[in-house]
Scaffold this motif. Structure first.
Motif, short mmCIF file in Angstrom:
data_model
loop_
_atom_site.label_atom_id
_atom_site.label_comp_id
_atom_site.label_asym_id
_atom_site.label_seq_id
_atom_site.Cartn_x
_atom_site.Cartn_y
_atom_site.Cartn_z
N THR A 161 10.06 -3.29 -3.99
CA THR A 161 9.88 -2.30 -5.05
C THR A 161 9.72 -3.01 -6.39
OG1 THR A 161 11.22 -0.70 -3.84
CG2 THR A 161 10.88 -0.30 -6.18
N LYS B 74 7.25 0.62 -12.32
CA LYS B 74 6.23 1.32 -11.54
C LYS B 74 4.86 1.28 -12.21
CE LYS B 74 5.68 5.73 -9.09
NZ LYS B 74 6.25 7.07 -8.86
N LYS C 123 4.14 4.84 -5.35
CA LYS C 123 5.55 4.52 -5.11
C LYS C 123 6.04 3.32 -5.90
CE LYS C 123 5.48 6.21 -0.30
NZ LYS C 123 5.71 5.81 1.12
N GLY C 124 5.10 2.55 -6.49
CA GLY C 124 5.51 1.31 -7.13
C GLY C 124 6.04 0.32 -6.12
#
Length: 884
Positions: free
Chosen positions: A101, A105, A239-240
């Protein structure tokens, strides 16, 4: 050039008024802070850069007040200015993927590196290409009214369905890279048409789709469904989240993963006397524009990650530039007395060094005395495939010397940037003692190890070792003079293992090619492409060696004949050949010097090569490409002067440097990896209903108007004036056909001619078409060997209302009135000496003609044509063309 070298020597012995320490842990810890400190210090000043990684959050900008500064690595240090950021926190995901992740983002990127290796953005196909199926007609996309083939194309249903299935947000980020001959179009998708299986791109392509490339290739990247091969990655922007499929043995818990943030490391304008010594610049950003990127040539639409403008005395030495999204260094206009020396440029999104701009500058801003010396420039064009190792545009007194340039998809060194014989700012480029190798990879066409583009008097190409150049369709040349190259000297170059000729001149004036070795051109050894009433080039004292399966000369008979259209009407020889040594490896003088023309005796009767020899040059080990001459070589008899072949490449001043250059020069799988991607079978099934109005609408077909022919409205173009009423499979009402417009007083009475190049070899071929002639229109259709004999293959002609087969001993087929449609269907097998024809009339009646004669010498169907014969204003129409 001597002026620039003396400046380098002066810089090496320069004393400084102040030293500033830049250290990751010191009070001055960023390049920007060091720059600001230097502004306040007495000049000249030195910034001593300690070891460590200096993470850039923005470009380092240098202006006039930042002049007289040396940025120098501390003794034993290798400092890195990095435009990237690490991505950590990798965890396992489904189907063998790993994911991480992003901390932000909003972070967008289209490059990723795993342990220093450029990972592959998810693409399909994983290797090779898809093919565009056809051009797009009017009405498919309502907002497109003209120039359809610059905006849209059709693709196969399988690829179309993939694009159609994507969410719009994901499709907006897809990149379709389409190969044109010498460049690429990197396209974003604007719209899809389900019926025509067509893609409309955002913006406008630089070159038309389909028209230039008969087997136009493309691939698709940057979408989730393409993430299916080890080494690929994808950024899910919604979703980044980054997804990656590791290579075998790759441990993502220990991997260093870097993505780029900063596009340009340095931006310099109005500066002077700045030197970078021992600094490494790594990881730079590049995002393709929202409307795509459409290069014209040599990736000159792309910037540099180090950008310099209106500056002089700028030096880079002992530096590294790696993992970039753009060219390594770009000297924009207004630069002089600068150099890049002993630098390692590799893993480049673009090219190595770009000097100049595409628009010609004012005289006072012409770049001059810029030297690239002793550099390793390898593994480029990773985002911009038409990039070159070095490009000079509109420059004077610039040089590339002792560089190792390899592993690009296009040209090694390009210089000039003029089209034709007009005024030029370019002059006196020196390309000397370079090792230029492993270019093209059968990716693009129209390239050279060295590419001279236009008039640049005083240019010298000397002492270079050029080898392994592979084009896709044509133009994998060693030394290439294009577009009016003039007064260029090419001497003491070793050129071998090129896909096409070792030397090629498109057109140019008074160029000299002497004392070179040309060996093992795949399709030919020497090529000329335009005959002119001027001395094109002199070819003297050269050694030429080739496999007898290839000819000595390429370029067509006309290009090697005397030029016979001078003002005085007497033919002139525009070429000089003398004192050359030729050696086909079977030891036999070839029956013909080209594929179809010129015996050795005929060639010599033209006054060429009278002092030349056919003899074994006695190389040390030809099979292993050792081109040193043994004692007693006949090369001495033609005045050939050997030179030190080991001079080409980086300077011999350190084993580690030589080993680094050699490491990027070995490609054991070249012979398989650098093969042209196979074309799909040539099949045409064209009703013209979806073809764009005004276009030809048939793949691999074109009408070329002669240069001396004015546009008087003759030619071929899809029209709605007429369409065939003869039923076809699938039914439907036809509204369009291909109109052939003849006109009076054309240069040749058989013009206009529609050339169709299926490039078929031997076999059985089926050709059918519907055709209708208006009053006074006349035409013929035939199947030929490329460049072969007229009317040797199947031949059908319509004149004065009569349809006949064959040319000399005609065979009547039918009387057909003007305005009446008919269908001609031919089935022919090469070498059989006969063919079958079925004639279908507009009323549905059919008549078969078996075993119509043609010549047994017709042994390939590489060239088909429709020719007009009326020599008056008249038209005929072609519809429902089927070729397979």
């Amino acid at each position: 050039m001597l002026k620039t070298i003396s400046l380098l020597l002066a810089a090496a012995s320069l004393s400084y008024a102040a030293d500033i320490s830049l250290s990751p842990t010191g009070p001055i810890s960023t390049p920007q802070a060091a720059r600001d400190a230097a502004r306040a210090a007495p000049k000249p000043v030195r910034i001593i850069v300690s070891d460590g990684v200096y993470t850039l959050t923005e470009s380092v900008t240098l202006k006039a007040e930042d002049s007289q500064v040396t940025w120098e690595a501390a003794p034993g240090a290798t400092p890195i200015f990095s435009g990237g950021r690490p991505i950590t926190g990798w965890t396992k995901a489904e189907n063998g993927l790993w994911k991480a992740t992003l901390p932000d983002k909003a972070w967008k990127f289209e490059q990723l590196w795993i342990n220093g290796r450029r990972a592959t953005l998810a693409r399909s196909p994983n290797k090779g290409y898809y093919h565009i199926t056809e051009a797009v007609g009017a009405g498919v996309f309502p907002d497109l009214k003209e120039n359809m083939n610059f905006h849209a194309f059709s693709i196969a249903e399988e690829q179309f369905d993939v694009l159609k299935a994507m969410p719009q947000a994901e499709r907006d980020n897809v990149l379709l890279t389409v190969t044109h001959a010498w460049a690429v179009g990197q396209c974003r998708i604007k719209a899809l048409n389900d019926e025509a299986l067509s893609v409309q791109i955002k913006g406008r392509s630089r070159y038309p789709f389909v028209e230039f490339e008969p087997d136009q290739r493309f691939w698709m990247e940057n979408y989730r469904a393409a993430l299916d091969a080890p080494g690929e990655w994808f950024l899910d922007k919604t979703k980044g989240e980054v997804l990656y499929l590791p290579l075998p043995g790759e441990d993502m818990t220990k991997a260093e993963v870097i993505a780029p943030v900063v596009t340009k490391f340095l931006v310099m304008k109005g500066s002077h006397d700045i030197r970078f010594d021992g600094i490494s610049f790594q990881y730079s950003q590049h995002l393709y524009p929202a409307d795509g990127l459409h290069d014209g040539q040599a990736a000159t639409t792309s910037d540099g990650c180090i950008e310099i403008e209106d500056s002089h005395g700028i030096q880079f030495q002992n530096c590294e530039i790696a993992h970039t999204g753009l060219h390594g260094i770009w000297f924009k206009n207004g630069c002089a007395d600068s150099s890049v020396k002993h630098a390692h440029l590799h893993d480049l999104g673009g090219g190595g060094v770009y000097v100049g701009e595409t628009a010609r500058p004012t005289d006072e801003r012409v770049n001059h005395h810029i030297v690239i010396d002793d550099c390793i420039i390898q593994h480029g064009g990773r985002l911009h495939p038409s990039a070159c190792g070095v490009v000079f545009t509109h420059t004077q007194h610039c040089a590339v010397t002792h560089c190792d340039i390899g592993d690009f998809y296009y040209t090694g060194i390009s210089a000039g940037w003029n089209w034709g014989y007009g005024d030029t700012a370019s002059r006196e480029t020196l390309v000397e003692n370079n090792h230029i190798h492993h270019l093209g990879w059968a990716y693009l066409s129209d390239m050279g190890g060295y590419y001279g583009l236009g008039t640049s008097p005083g240019t010298i190409i000397r002492g270079n070792h050029v080898h392994h150049i592979a084009s896709h369709r044509y133009g994998g040349w060693g030394l290439y003079n294009d577009e009016g190259s003039a007064d260029t000297l090419m001497e003491n170059n070793l050129v071998h293992d090129t896909w096409n000729a070792g030397f090629h001149q498109h057109y140019g004036y008074f160029n000299t090619v002497r004392n070179n070795i040309f060996a093992f051109g795949h399709t030919a050894q020497i090529q000329a492409s335009r005959n002119e009433a001027r001395l094109r080039f002199r070819f003297m004292n050269n050694i030429v060696v080739w496999d007898p399966s290839s000819p000595l000369l390429d370029g067509g008979e006309w290009n090697w004949k005397f030029f016979d259209k001078t003002d005085r009407g007497d033919p002139k020889d525009s070429l000089v050949f003398r004192k050359n040594l030729y050696w086909p490896t079977d030891g036999k003088i070839p029956a013909l010097l080209t594929k179809t023309n010129f015996t050795w005796d005929e060639w010599r009767k033209m006054g060429r090569d009278k002092e030349s020899l056919f003899a074994d040059p006695m190389f040390a080990d030809l099979a292993n490409r050792d081109f040193r001459l043994k004692p007693g070589s006949p090369a001495e008899k033609i005045g050939f002067k050997p030179w030190d072949l080991t001079l080409a490449g980086v300077r011999k001043d350190g084993a580690a440097w030589l080993e680094l250059a050699a490491k990027g020069s070995v490609y054991p799988n070249w012979d398989t990896d650098a093969r042209p991607w196979p074309s799909p079978p040539y099949v045409v099934d064209q009703s013209f209903e979806r073809a764009a109005l005004g276009t030809v609408g048939i793949r691999n077909a074109k009408y070329d108007r002669r240069r001396e022919q004015k546009d008087v409205g003759e030619g071929f173009g899809v029209s709605e004036e007429a369409a065939s009423p003869i039923p076809v499979e699938g039914g439907g009402v036809s509204k369009r056909s291909l109109k052939a417009q003849d006109m009076p007083d054309l240069v040749q009475t058989y013009e206009p001619v529609l050339d169709i190049f299926p490039r078929w070899e031997s076999g059985t071929f089926h050709v059918s078409f519907d055709i209708m002639a208006q009053p006074d229109a006349e035409w013929f259709f035939e199947m030929r060997v490329k460049g072969g004999e007229f009317a040797a293959g199947p031949y059908v002609r319509y004149q004065k209302g009569k349809l006949v087969a064959n040319n000399s001993k005609t065979i009547p087929l039918a009387d057909i009135k003007p305005g009446e449609w008919c269908r001609v269907a031919i089935t022919a097998t090469t070498g059989a000496g006969k063919y079958d024809l079925v004639l279908t009339r507009e009323d549905g009646s059919k008549k078969e003609f078996k075993d119509l004669p043609c010549k047994p010498e017709w042994n390939a169907a590489s060239y088909l044509l429709f020719s007009s014969l009326a020599n008056k204003k008249a038209a005929y129409f072609i519809d429902n063309v089927k070729l397979k």
